[in-house]
Motif scaffolding. Structure first.
Motif, PDB file in Angstrom:
ATOM      1  N   PRO A  90       0.802  -1.228   0.000  1.00 11.28           N
ATOM      2  CA  PRO A  90       0.000   0.000   0.000  1.00 11.28           C
ATOM      3  C   PRO A  90       0.833   1.277   0.000  1.00 11.28           C
ATOM      4  O   PRO A  90       0.325   2.344  -0.338  1.00 11.28           O
ATOM      5  CB  PRO A  90      -0.835  -0.137   1.283  1.00 11.28           C
ATOM      6  CG  PRO A  90      -0.077  -1.108   2.135  1.00 11.28           C
ATOM      7  CD  PRO A  90       0.589  -2.051   1.200  1.00 11.28           C
ATOM      8  N   GLN A  91       2.123   1.176   0.370  1.00  9.19           N
ATOM      9  CA  GLN A  91       2.976   2.362   0.370  1.00  9.19           C
ATOM     10  C   GLN A  91       3.459   2.727  -1.029  1.00  9.19           C
ATOM     11  O   GLN A  91       4.038   3.801  -1.231  1.00  9.19           O
ATOM     12  CB  GLN A  91       4.181   2.145   1.291  1.00  9.19           C
ATOM     13  CG  GLN A  91       5.319   1.310   0.713  1.00  9.19           C
ATOM     14  CD  GLN A  91       5.050  -0.190   0.780  1.00  9.19           C
ATOM     15  OE1 GLN A  91       3.931  -0.624   1.003  1.00  9.19           O
ATOM     16  NE2 GLN A  91       6.103  -0.967   0.582  1.00  9.19           N
ATOM     17  N   ARG A  92       3.217   1.862  -2.020  1.00  8.26           N
ATOM     18  CA  ARG A  92       3.695   2.095  -3.383  1.00  8.26           C
ATOM     19  C   ARG A  92       2.579   2.627  -4.280  1.00  8.26           C
ATOM     20  O   ARG A  92       1.482   2.084  -4.300  1.00  8.26           O
ATOM     21  CB  ARG A  92       4.203   0.781  -4.006  1.00  8.26           C
ATOM     22  CG  ARG A  92       5.466   0.233  -3.390  1.00  8.26           C
ATOM     23  CD  ARG A  92       5.812  -1.103  -4.050  1.00  8.26           C
ATOM     24  NE  ARG A  92       7.015  -1.693  -3.525  1.00  8.26           N
ATOM     25  CZ  ARG A  92       8.229  -1.556  -4.066  1.00  8.26           C
ATOM     26  NH1 ARG A  92       8.374  -0.847  -5.164  1.00  8.26           N
ATOM     27  NH2 ARG A  92       9.285  -2.129  -3.516  1.00  8.26           N
ATOM     28  N   GLU A  93       2.911   3.664  -5.055  1.00  7.82           N
ATOM     29  CA  GLU A  93       1.978   4.108  -6.084  1.00  7.82           C
ATOM     30  C   GLU A  93       2.016   3.170  -7.277  1.00  7.82           C
ATOM     31  O   GLU A  93       0.985   2.935  -7.925  1.00  7.82           O
ATOM     32  CB  GLU A  93       2.321   5.538  -6.522  1.00  7.82           C
ATOM     33  CG  GLU A  93       2.043   6.595  -5.464  1.00  7.82           C
ATOM     34  CD  GLU A  93       2.251   7.990  -6.012  1.00  7.82           C
ATOM     35  OE1 GLU A  93       2.355   8.143  -7.260  1.00  7.82           O
ATOM     36  OE2 GLU A  93       2.304   8.933  -5.209  1.00  7.82           O
ATOM     37  N   ARG A  94       3.218   2.668  -7.591  1.00  5.46           N
ATOM     38  CA  ARG A  94       3.408   1.765  -8.716  1.00  5.46           C
ATOM     39  C   ARG A  94       4.191   0.547  -8.231  1.00  5.46           C
ATOM     40  O   ARG A  94       5.001   0.642  -7.306  1.00  5.46           O
ATOM     41  CB  ARG A  94       4.184   2.457  -9.845  1.00  5.46           C
ATOM     42  CG  ARG A  94       3.559   3.752 -10.308  1.00  5.46           C
ATOM     43  CD  ARG A  94       2.326   3.517 -11.143  1.00  5.46           C
ATOM     44  NE  ARG A  94       2.687   3.108 -12.511  1.00  5.46           N
ATOM     45  CZ  ARG A  94       1.821   2.616 -13.377  1.00  5.46           C
ATOM     46  NH1 ARG A  94       0.551   2.434 -13.019  1.00  5.46           N
ATOM     47  NH2 ARG A  94       2.199   2.301 -14.598  1.00  5.46           N
ATOM     48  N   PRO A  95       4.004  -0.608  -8.858  1.00  8.14           N
ATOM     49  CA  PRO A  95       4.674  -1.801  -8.364  1.00  8.14           C
ATOM     50  C   PRO A  95       6.145  -1.859  -8.744  1.00  8.14           C
ATOM     51  O   PRO A  95       6.631  -1.091  -9.585  1.00  8.14           O
ATOM     52  CB  PRO A  95       3.902  -2.931  -9.062  1.00  8.14           C
ATOM     53  CG  PRO A  95       3.424  -2.313 -10.329  1.00  8.14           C
ATOM     54  CD  PRO A  95       3.098  -0.887  -9.977  1.00  8.14           C
ATOM     55  N   CYS A  96       6.851  -2.772  -8.129  1.00 14.43           N
ATOM     56  CA  CYS A  96       8.260  -3.003  -8.415  1.00 14.43           C
ATOM     57  C   CYS A  96       8.440  -3.388  -9.888  1.00 14.43           C
ATOM     58  O   CYS A  96       7.795  -4.324 -10.369  1.00 14.43           O
ATOM     59  CB  CYS A  96       8.779  -4.121  -7.511  1.00 14.43           C
ATOM     60  SG  CYS A  96      10.372  -4.812  -8.002  1.00 14.43           S
ATOM     61  N   PRO A  97       9.321  -2.697 -10.635  1.00 18.03           N
ATOM     62  CA  PRO A  97       9.530  -3.050 -12.045  1.00 18.03           C
ATOM     63  C   PRO A  97      10.088  -4.454 -12.243  1.00 18.03           C
ATOM     64  O   PRO A  97       9.746  -5.135 -13.212  1.00 18.03           O
ATOM     65  CB  PRO A  97      10.521  -1.981 -12.523  1.00 18.03           C
ATOM     66  CG  PRO A  97      10.320  -0.827 -11.606  1.00 18.03           C
ATOM     67  CD  PRO A  97      10.011  -1.447 -10.273  1.00 18.03           C
ATOM     68  N   MET A  98      10.965  -4.916 -11.343  1.00 16.66           N
ATOM     69  CA  MET A  98      11.538  -6.251 -11.480  1.00 16.66           C
ATOM     70  C   MET A  98      10.457  -7.307 -11.321  1.00 16.66           C
ATOM     71  O   MET A  98      10.374  -8.260 -12.101  1.00 16.66           O
ATOM     72  CB  MET A  98      12.643  -6.455 -10.447  1.00 16.66           C
ATOM     73  CG  MET A  98      13.861  -5.595 -10.663  1.00 16.66           C
ATOM     74  SD  MET A  98      15.001  -6.317 -11.854  1.00 16.66           S
ATOM     75  CE  MET A  98      15.868  -7.469 -10.806  1.00 16.66           C
ATOM     76  N   CYS A  99       9.625  -7.166 -10.290  1.00 11.62           N
ATOM     77  CA  CYS A  99       8.506  -8.097 -10.101  1.00 11.62           C
ATOM     78  C   CYS A  99       7.582  -8.079 -11.306  1.00 11.62           C
ATOM     79  O   CYS A  99       7.107  -9.127 -11.760  1.00 11.62           O
ATOM     80  CB  CYS A  99       7.704  -7.728  -8.862  1.00 11.62           C
ATOM     81  SG  CYS A  99       8.503  -8.049  -7.289  1.00 11.62           S
ATOM     82  N   THR A 100       7.326  -6.890 -11.837  1.00 10.14           N
ATOM     83  CA  THR A 100       6.411  -6.751 -12.956  1.00 10.14           C
ATOM     84  C   THR A 100       6.966  -7.435 -14.200  1.00 10.14           C
ATOM     85  O   THR A 100       6.230  -8.101 -14.946  1.00 10.14           O
ATOM     86  CB  THR A 100       6.140  -5.264 -13.231  1.00 10.14           C
ATOM     87  OG1 THR A 100       5.560  -4.679 -12.054  1.00 10.14           O
ATOM     88  CG2 THR A 100       5.183  -5.077 -14.399  1.00 10.14           C
ATOM     89  N   SER A 101       8.268  -7.301 -14.436  1.00  9.47           N
ATOM     90  CA  SER A 101       8.897  -7.990 -15.563  1.00  9.47           C
ATOM     91  C   SER A 101       8.741  -9.498 -15.423  1.00  9.47           C
ATOM     92  O   SER A 101       8.377 -10.195 -16.390  1.00  9.47           O
ATOM     93  CB  SER A 101      10.380  -7.623 -15.636  1.00  9.47           C
ATOM     94  OG  SER A 101      11.046  -8.361 -16.639  1.00  9.47           O
ATOM     95  N   LEU A 102       8.999  -9.997 -14.226  1.00  9.78           N
ATOM     96  CA  LEU A 102       8.862 -11.430 -13.976  1.00  9.78           C
ATOM     97  C   LEU A 102       7.423 -11.892 -14.201  1.00  9.78           C
ATOM     98  O   LEU A 102       7.169 -12.876 -14.904  1.00  9.78           O
ATOM     99  CB  LEU A 102       9.291 -11.735 -12.538  1.00  9.78           C
ATOM    100  CG  LEU A 102       9.016 -13.143 -12.020  1.00  9.78           C
ATOM    101  CD1 LEU A 102       9.902 -14.152 -12.744  1.00  9.78           C
ATOM    102  CD2 LEU A 102       9.235 -13.223 -10.518  1.00  9.78           C
ATOM    103  N   LEU A 103       6.474 -11.176 -13.624  1.00  9.90           N
ATOM    104  CA  LEU A 103       5.080 -11.599 -13.713  1.00  9.90           C
ATOM    105  C   LEU A 103       4.531 -11.467 -15.130  1.00  9.90           C
ATOM    106  O   LEU A 103       3.673 -12.252 -15.532  1.00  9.90           O
ATOM    107  CB  LEU A 103       4.231 -10.792 -12.730  1.00  9.90           C
ATOM    108  CG  LEU A 103       4.529 -11.072 -11.241  1.00  9.90           C
ATOM    109  CD1 LEU A 103       3.739 -10.119 -10.360  1.00  9.90           C
ATOM    110  CD2 LEU A 103       4.215 -12.524 -10.895  1.00  9.90           C
TER     111      LEU A 103
END
Length: 242
Positions: A99-112
């Motif tokens: 909840p503290q993030r406006e946008r998700p982690c780019p590394m996680c997003t690349s993986l997913l």
């Protein structure tokens, strides 16, 4: 002697297998010698990966899950045991999108993003859940923005799953984590978790597991420039290829 050791003892030496019949236009004798040396190491690496996978599969029973955690899914509430569906194995990934993030982690997003394409195949063998602490509406909105079609998202905002199985401090940063659970006769147990991190990293390398779970690094490792020392995935690029 175990079955694994028996199988290893019957394998031909990698050096005998590494005399590749392949030849490419313009290659030199020096290149071919070096390439065959590398091929022997690649064969040994494949064999080591197989040994590690067999050792992982042979782990004794893990601990029973202390509670049937309740999550919020895209279609409503769901418990950890319900995430298994018809499977007896459940893989979970803790997505760094608290909840503290406006946008998700780019590394996680690349993986997913890579896993979303693989998910129809993965779900033939095991159940797979993506878990983050943000409200489910926030997770689902990003899924739609990214064009993910197959990932199953769950919010753990109302339970202690992230703390128990990802080592997260509720007031601290997100922690990415792979976990594998099994279900036998109605009992859900923890089978395996990724336990490599900054404390296990070698000098000059980013923390990573083995084998590396991110397809992008596997591809870049086959190139002359490798992973680079200061490049990481982003959520978007100004010079995106068309």
């Amino acid at each position: 002697m175990t079955e694994l050791n028996q199988a290893s003892s019957t394998l031909k030496p990698a050096r005998e297998l590494a005399d590749s019949p392949r030849r490419f236009p313009g290659e030199s004798a020096e290149y071919r010698r070096a390439r065959n040396d590398l091929l022997a190491e690649e064969i040994e690496l494949r064999r080591h990966i197989e040994r590690v996978a067999a050792q992982r599969r042979a782990l004794p029973l893990g601990g029973a899950v202390p509670e049937d955690y309740r999550f919020e899914g895209e279609s409503g509430p769901v418990t950890l045991s319900q995430m298994f569906g018809t499977h007896d194995t459940l893989v979970t990934y803790n997505w760094m999108f608290g909840p503290q993030r406006e946008r998700p982690c780019p590394m996680c997003t690349s993986l997913l993003s890579a896993y979303d394409g693989e998910m129809p195949d993965i779900l033939q063998r095991v159940a797979f859940a993506v878990i983050a602490r943000s409200p489910i509406e926030k997770l689902a909105a990003f899924k739609k923005e990214r064009g993910w079609r197959h990932l199953r998202l769950y919010s753990s905002a109302g339970n202690t799953f992230n703390r128990d199985y990802a080592g997260e401090d509720p007031d601290g940063d997100d922690v990415p984590a792979f976990n594998v659970f099994t279900r036998t006769n109605g009992t859900v147990r923890h089978f395996w978790a990724a336990e490599m991190g900054p404390w296990t990293a070698d000098p000059g390398q980013d923390p990573r597991g083995a084998p590396d779970v991110m397809p992008i690094w596997t591809v870049l490792d086959m190139t002359p420039g490798g992973r680079g020392s200061d490049w990481y995935p982003k959520l978007q690029y100004d010079n995106a290829p068309r």
